[in-house]
Write a protein that holds these residues in place. Structure first.
Motif, PDB file in Angstrom:
ATOM      1  N   ASP A 122      53.370  16.349  40.221  1.00  0.00           N
ATOM      2  CA  ASP A 122      52.127  16.568  39.458  1.00  0.00           C
ATOM      3  C   ASP A 122      51.204  15.365  39.582  1.00  0.00           C
ATOM      4  O   ASP A 122      49.997  15.496  39.790  1.00  0.00           O
ATOM      5  CB  ASP A 122      52.430  16.748  37.963  1.00  0.00           C
ATOM      6  N   GLN A 123      51.807  14.199  39.427  1.00  0.00           N
ATOM      7  CA  GLN A 123      50.996  12.978  39.412  1.00  0.00           C
ATOM      8  C   GLN A 123      50.372  12.714  40.771  1.00  0.00           C
ATOM      9  O   GLN A 123      49.243  12.220  40.859  1.00  0.00           O
ATOM     10  CB  GLN A 123      51.844  11.781  38.968  1.00  0.00           C
ATOM     11  N   GLU A 132      51.268  24.788  39.756  1.00  0.00           N
ATOM     12  CA  GLU A 132      50.137  25.727  39.673  1.00  0.00           C
ATOM     13  C   GLU A 132      49.136  25.269  38.611  1.00  0.00           C
ATOM     14  O   GLU A 132      47.935  25.348  38.795  1.00  0.00           O
ATOM     15  CB  GLU A 132      50.607  27.149  39.302  1.00  0.00           C
ATOM     16  N   THR A 133      49.699  24.811  37.460  1.00  0.00           N
ATOM     17  CA  THR A 133      48.813  24.366  36.380  1.00  0.00           C
ATOM     18  C   THR A 133      47.961  23.184  36.835  1.00  0.00           C
ATOM     19  O   THR A 133      46.759  23.140  36.583  1.00  0.00           O
ATOM     20  CB  THR A 133      49.638  23.957  35.134  1.00  0.00           C
ATOM     21  N   VAL A 134      48.597  22.237  37.534  1.00  0.00           N
ATOM     22  CA  VAL A 134      47.860  21.057  37.982  1.00  0.00           C
ATOM     23  C   VAL A 134      46.829  21.438  39.037  1.00  0.00           C
ATOM     24  O   VAL A 134      45.695  20.973  39.022  1.00  0.00           O
ATOM     25  CB  VAL A 134      48.821  19.979  38.530  1.00  0.00           C
ATOM     26  N   ARG A 135      47.226  22.353  39.929  1.00  0.00           N
ATOM     27  CA  ARG A 135      46.274  22.775  40.965  1.00  0.00           C
ATOM     28  C   ARG A 135      45.111  23.545  40.353  1.00  0.00           C
ATOM     29  O   ARG A 135      43.962  23.381  40.761  1.00  0.00           O
ATOM     30  CB  ARG A 135      46.973  23.650  42.016  1.00  0.00           C
ATOM     31  N   ALA A 136      45.402  24.363  39.335  1.00  0.00           N
ATOM     32  CA  ALA A 136      44.322  25.106  38.665  1.00  0.00           C
ATOM     33  C   ALA A 136      43.355  24.132  37.999  1.00  0.00           C
ATOM     34  O   ALA A 136      42.139  24.306  38.038  1.00  0.00           O
ATOM     35  CB  ALA A 136      44.918  26.066  37.626  1.00  0.00           C
ATOM     36  N   MET A 137      43.933  23.087  37.408  1.00  0.00           N
ATOM     37  CA  MET A 137      43.095  22.070  36.785  1.00  0.00           C
ATOM     38  C   MET A 137      42.209  21.399  37.832  1.00  0.00           C
ATOM     39  O   MET A 137      41.023  21.180  37.623  1.00  0.00           O
ATOM     40  CB  MET A 137      43.997  21.034  36.117  1.00  0.00           C
TER      41      MET A 137
END
Ligand SMILES: [Zn+2]
Length: 286
Positions: free
Chosen positions: A122-123, A89-94
């Motif tokens: 994530d990567q 979620e954090t990566v998608r939000a970014m």
């Protein structure tokens, strides 16, 4: 706040300043090595957003001061304090955030202070963002060892190794200068001997990557010198600027950039050098 001012005295900082002031700082950087990684990333971040006329970052303008105080709205730290690894979620939000234009600066910067929190998933999400994200975005990765990142990410980034007296070992720097000198004046035979020497020296792909990147910066300097800028390494850049046309300089910059990327793939240094030698000759003799 003083840490950036202290770091500004280092060789690495001088090289970041030189690239940032010329606009040749890549949009995706890896800072690796034992120390100063996050400071180097913050310093580079200031370089992207600084509005000074001369050298950037100046550490004086409003943008630089905000970066130094860690309150610049366009310099983002990608963190996830609740999880050991960055959540999807954090990566998608970014990723969604990259499509929102910068608030105050010309650029928007994302700093990953610790790449060990980036798992493979994530990567893979990040990969597309680095490749296809808006041109105002810059991504800075900090990792003690860049092997924490997937080859596919590494091949899209320029790696800055920290912790030594300089970011580029003297041998790579000397080879890059030699590559430039042979591009300006050498014969086909001397260039073939040079690539053979690198091949026989059993260079690792990482060394080749540093060599290509260093040479690319010198060619970029030469191109700027043709447009009237004062080059950093006057002798090398002016030699290139005098002997090569703008079109050839541009093609060399592109060639060095693609071969720097190839070094990130799982190809042997020998075949990378073989391919480079052919295309290098083609550009210079056409
Ligand atoms: Zn500034």
């Amino acid at each position: 706040m003083a840490d950036l001012a202290v770091f500004a005295q280092s060789n690495t900082a001088a090289r970041i300043r030189s690239a940032a002031s010329r606009g040749t700082l890549s949009h995706a950087l890896i800072f690796s090595g034992a120390s100063d990684r996050v400071i180097a990333a913050r310093y580079a971040a200031a370089g992207y957003v600084c509005t000074a006329e001369g050298e950037r970052p100046c550490l004086q303008c409003a943008h630089c001061r905000k970066v130094m105080a860690d309150i610049h709205p366009d310099v983002n730290y990608v963190r996830d304090s609740e999880h050991k690894e960055l959540s999807a979620e954090t990566v998608r939000a970014m990723r969604s955030d990259t499509f929102i234009r910068p608030n105050e600066a010309e650029r928007k910067v994302y700093i990953f202070e610790d790449c060990s929190i980036l798992n493979v998933r994530d990567q893979n999400i990040l990969l597309k963002t680095i490749e296809e994200g808006p041109s105002y975005c810059a991504f800075l990765f900090c990792a003690e060892n860049s092997a924490a990142l997937l080859q596919t990410i590494r091949s899209r980034c320029v790696e800055w190794k920290l912790g030594g007296t300089d970011t580029v070992p003297d041998s790579d720097r000397a080879d890059a200068i030699e590559l430039c000198r042979l591009s300006a004046k050498g014969s086909a035979a001397s260039r073939a001997a040079f690539t053979a020497k690198l091949e026989n020296g059993k260079r690792k792909r990482d060394d080749l990557c540093a060599l290509f990147e260093e040479a690319r910066l010198l060619f970029a300097d030469a191109l700027l010198a043709q447009y009237g800028a004062e080059p950093e390494d006057a002798q090398v850049a002016q030699g290139l600027a005098k002997h090569l046309t703008r079109a050839k300089l541009m093609r060399m910059i592109e060639l060095l950039d693609s071969y720097r990327r190839y070094c990130g793939y799982n190809v042997s240094a020998g075949s990378t050098l073989g391919g480079f030698a052919v295309e290098w000759e083609r550009i210079l003799t056409r």
